[in-house]
Scaffold this motif. Structure first.
Motif, short mmCIF file in Angstrom:
data_model
loop_
_atom_site.label_atom_id
_atom_site.label_comp_id
_atom_site.label_asym_id
_atom_site.label_seq_id
_atom_site.Cartn_x
_atom_site.Cartn_y
_atom_site.Cartn_z
N UNK A 18 10.63 -38.12 24.79
CA UNK A 18 10.79 -36.95 23.95
C UNK A 18 9.95 -35.78 24.43
N UNK A 19 8.72 -36.05 24.86
CA UNK A 19 7.86 -34.99 25.38
C UNK A 19 8.42 -34.43 26.68
N UNK A 20 8.91 -35.29 27.55
CA UNK A 20 9.52 -34.82 28.80
C UNK A 20 10.71 -33.92 28.51
N UNK A 21 11.49 -34.27 27.50
CA UNK A 21 12.63 -33.45 27.10
C UNK A 21 12.17 -32.12 26.55
N UNK A 22 11.13 -32.14 25.74
CA UNK A 22 10.56 -30.90 25.20
C UNK A 22 10.15 -29.96 26.32
N UNK A 23 9.49 -30.50 27.33
CA UNK A 23 8.99 -29.67 28.42
C UNK A 23 10.13 -29.03 29.22
N UNK A 24 11.19 -29.80 29.50
CA UNK A 24 12.28 -29.22 30.29
C UNK A 24 13.04 -28.18 29.47
N UNK A 25 13.10 -28.34 28.16
CA UNK A 25 13.71 -27.32 27.31
C UNK A 25 12.91 -26.02 27.37
N UNK A 26 11.59 -26.15 27.28
CA UNK A 26 10.74 -24.95 27.33
C UNK A 26 10.86 -24.25 28.68
N UNK A 27 10.95 -25.03 29.75
CA UNK A 27 11.07 -24.46 31.08
C UNK A 27 12.38 -23.70 31.27
N UNK A 28 13.37 -23.98 30.42
CA UNK A 28 14.67 -23.34 30.55
C UNK A 28 14.98 -22.40 29.39
N UNK A 29 13.93 -21.92 28.73
CA UNK A 29 14.10 -20.84 27.77
C UNK A 29 14.52 -21.23 26.37
N UNK A 30 14.44 -22.51 26.04
CA UNK A 30 14.82 -22.94 24.69
C UNK A 30 13.60 -23.05 23.80
N UNK A 50 3.09 -23.06 23.23
CA UNK A 50 3.05 -23.33 21.79
C UNK A 50 3.82 -22.30 20.97
N UNK A 51 4.04 -21.12 21.53
CA UNK A 51 4.78 -20.10 20.80
C UNK A 51 6.25 -20.43 20.63
N UNK A 52 6.77 -21.34 21.41
CA UNK A 52 8.19 -21.72 21.31
C UNK A 52 8.36 -23.14 20.82
N UNK A 53 7.30 -23.65 20.18
CA UNK A 53 7.35 -25.00 19.61
C UNK A 53 7.04 -24.93 18.12
N UNK A 54 7.81 -25.65 17.35
CA UNK A 54 7.50 -25.87 15.95
C UNK A 54 7.30 -27.36 15.76
N UNK A 55 6.11 -27.75 15.32
CA UNK A 55 5.85 -29.16 15.06
C UNK A 55 5.83 -29.41 13.57
N UNK A 56 6.59 -30.42 13.14
CA UNK A 56 6.58 -30.84 11.74
C UNK A 56 6.29 -32.33 11.71
N UNK A 57 5.22 -32.71 11.05
CA UNK A 57 4.90 -34.13 10.93
C UNK A 57 6.02 -34.80 10.15
N UNK A 58 6.66 -35.79 10.77
CA UNK A 58 7.88 -36.36 10.21
C UNK A 58 7.91 -37.87 10.37
N UNK A 59 8.29 -38.53 9.29
CA UNK A 59 8.60 -39.96 9.33
C UNK A 59 10.11 -40.08 9.34
N UNK A 60 10.69 -40.44 10.48
CA UNK A 60 12.15 -40.42 10.60
C UNK A 60 12.83 -41.47 9.74
N UNK A 61 12.08 -42.45 9.25
CA UNK A 61 12.69 -43.45 8.38
C UNK A 61 12.76 -42.98 6.93
#
Length: 291
Positions: A18-30, A50-61
């Motif tokens: 998930x972190x690797x995916x986050x990084x490639x998204x940021x590198x491509x302007x998302x 950090x300006x293009x990231x929103x973190x929300x503490x989440x329990x996916x269950x």
């Protein structure tokens, strides 16, 4: 569909695949909305904007937790004018438990040991229910997007299955069940969402990758007493052992890297003909019954 100027929700986006995916998204302007129990790392080695990231503490269950995270993301997209265009469901856990536990020599029909259903339920709650819950909470919002490109795309869903969906090992009953079910939801989603809303659905089934599940953090523990004449051969994690087994991983004979997974996510998003399928990303691995 393009990544630039769009918002993608990544569950489990603070670590591993998930972190690797986050990084490639940021590198491509998302922009990336991370849904995770822990925030992403703040060290400079990850080059996180950090300006293009929103973190929300989440329990996916938890549906309530997911609803709050999606609501938080929607508010953010209204401020940035970058619509939710994808849900990448990377959150998951790996569990191990045999269906027939080892019994005591004196076992009778009255004192047998059984597989723990609580662990089974927790695995499905996170890996399967959490995936479906996030999808059903995000696709109505993606369906409201303005159509993009000649095919009128509005969004994409990418789920993370596993080679365990095909070749589950001893002790992986719960994990294989959850990942097999995740694999099976892809085609029904693609068949419904494509013509109805211009939303594609794809899955990735990773093999043995370098993540927290396969390479646990090193713990400082006292070295066990070594028997005289015995050769020291640390067993290591299942993932590290798998990476050296050429009978399992044909080529390249190593564990996969997070950026290789992320590059496939990017390719899926950008190629409109990738729809309704699950891609094995595994170096031609075929798992034995046990490691």
């Amino acid at each position: 569909m393009q990544l630039k100027d769009r918002t993608f929700i990544v569950s489990g986006g603070s670590s591993g695949l998930g972190l690797a995916t986050t990084l490639i998204f940021l590198q491509n302007g998302a922009n990336v909305s991370i849904l995770d129990l822990n925030p992403p790392p703040s060290d400079s080695s990850t080059s996180i904007d950090s300006g293009r990231i929103l973190f929300t503490k989440t329990n996916v269950s938890s549906t309530e937790s997911l609803q709050a995270a999606v609501k938080n993301t929607l508010k953010w997209t209204q401020e940035t004018n970058k619509p939710i265009s994808g849900a990448i469901c990377c959150a998951g856990i790996g569990t191990a438990a045999v269906s027939l536990p080892r019994q005591d020599p004196s076992a009778t029909h009255d004192n047998l040991k059984y597989m723990d259903m609580a662990l089974f339920d927790r695995t499905l709650a996170i890996n399967l229910r959490g995936t479906v819950d996030l999808i059903r909470l995000t696709i109505p919002h993606m369906a409201l997007n303005e159509p993009w490109g000649p095919d009128g795309e509005r969004g994409i869903v990418i789920v993370v299955s596993s080679v365990a969906a095909y070749e589950g090992q001893v002790g992986q009953l719960a994990y294989s069940a959850s990942k097999g079910a995740v694999r099976s939801i892809v085609l029904p989603l693609a068949r419904e969402l494509g013509q109805k809303a211009g939303i594609r659905a794809m899955g990735i089934a990773p093999g043995v990758f370098q993540t927290g599940m396969t390479v646990p953090p090193k713990k400082k523990t006292p070295a066990p007493a070594k028997k005289e004449g015995a050769e020291s051969k640390p067993k290591g994690s299942a993932g590290s052992r798998a990476s050296l087994n050429t009978e399992m991983i044909q080529y390249p004979t190593r564990m996969g890297r997070g950026e290789e997974f992320a590059r496939l996510v990017k390719a899926i998003i950008e190629n409109p003909m990738l729809n309704g399928g699950v891609i094995r990303l595994d170096g031609a691995v075929r798992m034995p019954s046990r490691l």
